[in-house]
Design an enzyme around this catalytic site. Structure first.
Site, short mmCIF file in Angstrom:
data_model
loop_
_atom_site.label_atom_id
_atom_site.label_comp_id
_atom_site.label_asym_id
_atom_site.label_seq_id
_atom_site.Cartn_x
_atom_site.Cartn_y
_atom_site.Cartn_z
N VAL A 21 -38.92 10.40 -45.15
CA VAL A 21 -37.91 9.46 -45.65
C VAL A 21 -36.65 9.48 -44.78
CG1 VAL A 21 -36.68 11.04 -47.20
CG2 VAL A 21 -36.92 8.61 -47.84
N SER A 22 -36.66 10.24 -43.71
CA SER A 22 -35.46 10.39 -42.88
C SER A 22 -35.16 9.13 -42.07
CB SER A 22 -35.65 11.57 -41.92
OG SER A 22 -34.68 11.54 -40.90
N PRO A 23 -33.95 8.60 -42.19
CA PRO A 23 -33.60 7.44 -41.37
C PRO A 23 -33.54 7.77 -39.89
CG PRO A 23 -31.64 8.28 -42.48
CD PRO A 23 -32.81 9.02 -43.05
N GLY A 66 -38.97 14.42 -41.73
CA GLY A 66 -38.92 13.99 -43.11
C GLY A 66 -39.46 12.57 -43.18
N CYS A 112 -35.49 10.00 -38.35
CA CYS A 112 -36.87 10.01 -37.87
C CYS A 112 -37.34 8.58 -37.63
CB CYS A 112 -37.78 10.72 -38.87
SG CYS A 112 -37.55 12.51 -38.97
#
Length: 199
Positions: free
Chosen positions: A11-13, A9, A15
């Site tokens: 926007v995934s923290p 993602g 990631c």
């Protein structure tokens, strides 16, 4: 040579916390990576997960503490309340998809660049100028922000279907195609490393 499907993602923290470790591990073992951006909210909906906005307060507080712990452990900047979150992830995801098709640049750097922009740089990754700047900074034609829209939209939807079918339910999620082994979370990268070493 092993092949890794990386469901991510933009926007995934988590990631973002993964940084460039996946690329380092893949390089070490001569593995290839296919980047598969997905709509995480829809992935949660389709696999029994709960969207962050709907989670119990105790889960949200634990998430907050855990993210800050990991950021400190990894020694990377992290803003627990970024200015542009939540944000529409479709445009940045399309850019990653278009860049992967075009080739020639640093795709891992681009994917990480989007997450870093959100969690460390207070930038809006749905903004066209930010997308173009990140594409160019990682060796891609900034015009891919426009050129890849149709293919990006189709692939983005297909990635979601493939993620559900493959057994992914969050991000980062890594699947080794040859063995079917699944690894969920940036804190499982060491296990991915060990698995690739055993092949």
């Amino acid at each position: 040579m092993a092949s890794i499907d990386y469901y991510l993602g933009t926007v995934s923290p988590y990631c973002y916390l993964a940084g460039r470790r996946l690329e380092e591990i893949a390089d070490k073992h001569g593995a290839s990576i296919t980047y598969k951006p997905v709509d995480l909210l829809q992935l949660f909906d389709r696999t029994g997960g709960v969207r962050p906005a709907d989670r119990h307060a105790s889960r949200l507080e634990y998430r907050r503490q855990e993210l800050l712990r990991w950021a400190e452990f990894l020694r990377i900047p992290f803003n627990i309340k970024p200015a542009y979150w939540p944000v529409n992830t479709a445009p940045s995801s399309y850019a990653v998809i278009a860049a992967q098709q075009a080739g020639g640049g640093d795709l891992g750097g681009l994917a990480h660049g989007f997450t870093r922009a959100v969690w460390a740089e207070e930038r809006d990754i749905s903004d066209d100028s930010v997308i173009r700047e990140l594409l160019e900074a990682h060796g891609f034609d900034p015009a891919l922000a426009d050129k890849g829209l149709l293919v990006g939209a189709e692939t983005y939807g297909r990635n979601l279907d493939e993620a559900v079918e493959a057994g992914a339910f969050g991000a980062p999620f890594y699947i080794v195609r040859e063995t079917g082994q699944r690894f969920w979370g940036q804190d499982r990268l060491d296990f991915l490393d060990r698995h690739l070493a055993s092949l």
